[in-house]
Design a protein around this motif. Structure first.
Motif: not given
Lengths: 548, 306
Positions: B242-248, B257-264, B266-279
């Motif tokens: 996940s860390a490597l995917s997050f770093l690209g 992939d769950w790791g990169s999905m969080v990264r891609e 991540a902007a949504l968290i700012t709007f109070g949406d928990i979707t990025p946390l699901l992976p």
């Protein structure tokens, strides 16, 4: 602290029941034992392991091990019921009025503190003496325990003194508050015979001097006979009988006690002396071996003849186990060689061929570590037969069964057991079966009975003896126990500090004149005579008084 | 708001307990004799772990059937909220979130499992070999492994991935190599204790081959700590991927992939949406599940019975 009125009861255990928890079930370990002790009296507790000796000894302090509990009876010490008093009251008594000496002194001392500071802890804590008085008194006790340099030895750490000295220091520590009662739990079992006699002597003297009552726990009858006024025999948590020491030794009433006594008189029939022209099976020729630059064996030579037993005797550190390592090829000798059937064996076991490896098998002291805990007996015993003799399938299974029958274990019950499901004696028998499975000519037995109870040990010795008669095996029997040597050896090699001090036929070695070291070894073996210690002390006082 | 959250949490825990209990009944009923007895005594936590692992495996295997859309097709607007069309909404490019989660199970879990397995096979065999043979072989292997261990794992894998490229097989190998050094140390340490036993000496004197010595005499006595380590390593590998995917440099887009999905996302968290946390949650649940099972196996292997 000592009492003048001999005759008053100091300790009274009535109908004691103690249960232990195993697999969630409570099973009785001690079943309704009565025990009473007068002031200044020494009671010997004997029995096999699992007889409940130690449990009963601890019960005298109102204590049980974790996972055990009192389920009946009462413990009265000086008219205090220890099972009913508070923990604080018991703590006040323990160490001050009742002291405990454990089997392993090395495990009982705190390695991080000097002996004398551990000695002073109890008297100071109980307010008996000041720190300085306690230290002075400690030195006095060390002197009485015949420790070398009594004024200095207290400033050493536990690892800086020998096992026998540590055991004496622990007895001195138990004496520090001049308790009314001391419980000795197998205090000399882990010691060599020559060390044991010194510890026994010191313990007896100090117990007499201070008129302390004691419970002396041991599985060695001869030792108990020296120490105790009365002896109580235990079997599976129940009392078998109790009597004055002399009565007990001369006229045991119960069959079990008689069988315990008989163990010590076991001896194999004397074999005819060896025909001179017979070639030796194994020859150890001028072997000198060393660990690093330190020589542990110096110029050892002896022969092992077919169907004979050679016993190698000596104290720990005498190099007797190193001989086994040289013969098996685990240690390369620096000088000299080992010959099997007249052919030189290569120094390292990896260079030897399979046939040579098969001929020499080994049985170990600690059956616990000698059997792979994850393999079933079927594989442990079957493997050598499969490997060396190429047995397969039904033939192999038949052979395994035959081997199990040979060591007197029922095949159907034991084939698929793991070593953890066996008793100590059974494990040792499996070790024997594994050696036999290779159909060897020579078996090296390294202290095979020293971890076993006497009755179990006798069974193992008889088994080895029977197998020798049936299969014509030769044994190299490494031991520190002279009783074992007497029982089964043909030839004896006495070793000290890596050298052979005496060797020859058993009859010759054990007949005078002796080499001084052999004489000392022989004199140190406790006899089943209550006066033995007293007599031997008179005779050997000079030689034993010298510090080790 | 908080009461609702607590209620949800309590409900899901209750559901998990019920499900695990039912699963144990099923296991006991439908497995053969010996195994059935083992399952009957298994704690609920272990059953929960096994159930979760089973679900993950099924989802990974049946991904094409379960996913409503292709994982890399753009099926709607960017960052659509949860709806009946897109149960978990869409991601930053307009791909269906649920489909990507399902396919992510397939990619992430299998890569993690493969690299852990390779790391264990390599690390354990080298470790046991070093302990058994000893001498210069032990020295050479141990010092070489020491060198690998001194380099921080993430930095080292970044370096290797940059050098060798970022294909999936290389990713698996790089993670396996780095992890095997840790496994080696453990296997060697455990085996050295076992090798000192008399039964090993007896086996050596019997003339057993090295292979048999290791597989029959040493390995069975070293499995317990190795199994525990497997559970732990498996989770770490997950995090590493996940860390490597997050770093690209890990799993490359458009592979889900769950790791990169969080990264891609991540902007949504700012709007109070928990979707990025699901992976991330998926990883967490699997990690917990694996460790429950490992705990149970350890408990059995060590013979600890309360």
């Amino acid at each position: 602290m000592t009492s003048k009125e001999n005759g008053s009861k100091l300790l009274n255990l009535t109908d004691i029941w103690i249960e232990g928890q195993s697999n969630g079930q409570w099973t009785p370990l001690v079943r309704g034992v009565n025990l009473s002790l007068h002031r200044g009296e020494v009671l010997g507790l004997i029995g096999e392991s699992g007889a409940g000796k130690s449990t009963l000894g601890l019960a005298a302090m109102g204590f049980t091990r974790d996972g055990c509990r009192f389920s009946g009876g009462s413990v009265r010490f000086n008219d205090v019921d220890l099972l009913k008093t508070s923990e604080a009251e018991k703590r006040r008594l323990r160490g001050r009025s009742i002291a405990y000496v454990a089997q392993s002194a090395a495990a009982s001392f705190n390695p991080a503190h000097r002996l004398i500071s551990q000695h002073c802890e109890m008297p100071v804590k109980h307010g008996v003496m000041s720190r300085d008085d306690a230290a002075r008194d400690g030195m006095e006790l060390y002197r009485r325990m015949r420790l070398p340099n009594p004024t200095e030895i207290g400033f050493r750490y536990p690892h800086q003194v020998s096992g026998g000295q540590l055991q004496r220091a622990m007895t001195a520590m138990a004496m520090s508050c001049r308790p009314d009662l001391i419980i000795f739990d197998e205090p000399t079992t882990a010691l060599d015979v020559t060390t044991q006699i010194e510890v026994l002597r010191a313990i007896r003297r100090i117990v007499t001097d201070f008129n302390t009552a004691a419970i002396y726990i041991s599985h060695d009858l001869a030792v108990v006979a020296q120490m105790a006024d009365r002896i109580k025999v235990l079997l599976r948590g129940e009392e078998v009988e109790e009597a004055e020491t002399r009565t007990m030794l001369s006229q045991p009433k119960e069959d079990y006690t008689k069988s315990l006594w008989a163990v010590r008189s076991y001896a194999r029939d004397v074999r005819p002396p060896l025909a001179v022209d017979k070639p030796a099976l194994l020859q150890v020729a001028g072997v000198t071996a060393s660990y690093g630059s330190h020589d542990v064996l110096t110029d050892i030579s002896f022969d092992v003849h077919p169907a004979r037993t050679v016993a190698v005797v000596g104290e720990s550190g005498s190099g007797k186990s190193t001989i086994a390592r040289v013969i098996t090829g685990l240690l390369r000798p620096r000088i000299g060689q080992v010959l099997l059937d007249g052919k030189t064996l290569l120094a390292h076991y990896r260079d030897r061929n399979r046939e040579e490896l098969r001929q020499v098998q080994m049985i170990y002291q600690m059956a616990d570590t000698a059997l792979n805990p994850k393999l079933r007996l079927r594989e442990i015993i079957g493997r050598p037969a499969e490997m060396y003799l190429g047995l397969k399938g039904k033939q192999l299974q038949e052979r395994i069964r035959a081997l199990l029958r040979m060591i007197e274990l029922e095949p159907d019950k034991f084939l698929d057991r793991l070593p953890s499901e066996l008793s100590g004696g059974q494990k040792q028998r499996v070790g024997i079966a594994r050696a036999l499975a290779a159909e060897p000519k020579l078996i090296i037995c390294d202290e095979v009975t020293s971890a076993l109870d006497q009755i179990v040990a006798e069974g193992v010795l008889k088994l080895l003896d029977r197998l020798q008669a049936e299969l014509g095996l030769s044994y190299v029997f490494i031991t520190h126990d002279l009783a074992t040597v007497r029982a089964i050896a043909d030839d004896v090699i006495v070793m000290q500090k890596g050298r052979v001090v005496e060797q020859g036929m058993k009859e010759d070695v054990f007949q005078p004149p002796h080499h001084p070291y052999t004489a000392r070894l022989l004199a140190s073996v406790p006899q089943m005579d209550p006066d033995w210690l007293t007599r031997s002390l008179e005779k050997f006082t000079d030689s034993l008084d010298s510090p080790q | 708001m908080t009461t609702v959250l607590i209620l949800y949490a309590a409900l899901s825990i209750a559901a998990a307990i019920c499900a695990s209990w039912l699963f144990r009944r099923v296991l006991v009923r439908f497995s053969p004799g010996n195994l059935s007895e083992e399952f009957a005594t298994a704690p609920l936590s272990a059953c929960f772990g096994m159930l979760v692992i089973l679900i993950y495996v099924l989802v990974a295997a049946l991904a094409p059937l379960l996913a409503p859309y292709e994982p890399d097709h753009i099926v709607g607007g960017e960052f659509l909220p949860w709806s009946t069309m897109h149960l978990l909404g869409t991601d930053n490019l307009g791909r269906d979130m649920l489909s990507r989660l399902v396919y992510g199970a397939r990619n992430t879990v299998s890569i993690a499992f493969l690299s852990t397995a390779i790391a264990f096979i390599a690390g354990t065999s080298l470790g046991l070999l070093a302990a058994t043979v000893g001498g210069w072989l032990d020295q050479a292997l141990s010092r070489f492994i020491d060198v690998i261990i001194t380099i921080p794992g993430l930095v080292f894998s970044l370096l290797l991935l940059t050098v060798f490229g970022t294909s999936i097989s290389i990713l698996i190998l790089v993670i396996a190599v780095i992890d095997s050094s840790r496994v080696f140390r453990l296997a060697r340490a455990v085996a050295i204790d076992v090798v000192a036993m008399d039964y090993i000496e007896a086996a050596r004197l019997r003339g057993e081959t090295l292979w048999r010595l290791i597989t029959r005499e040493i390995l069975p006595n070293a499995t317990a700590p190795l199994v525990a380590e497997f559970g732990l390593r498996f989770c770490f590998v997950f995090l590493a991927i996940s860390a490597l995917s997050f770093l690209g440099v890990g799993i490359q887009p458009p592979t889900a992939d769950w790791g990169s999905m969080v990264r891609e996302n991540a902007a949504l968290i700012t709007f109070g949406d928990i979707t990025p946390l699901l992976p991330a949650g998926c990883i967490a649940v699997l990690t917990v599940a694996v460790n429950f099972v490992v705990d149970w196996m350890l408990h059995r292997a060590s013979g600890l019975k309360e």
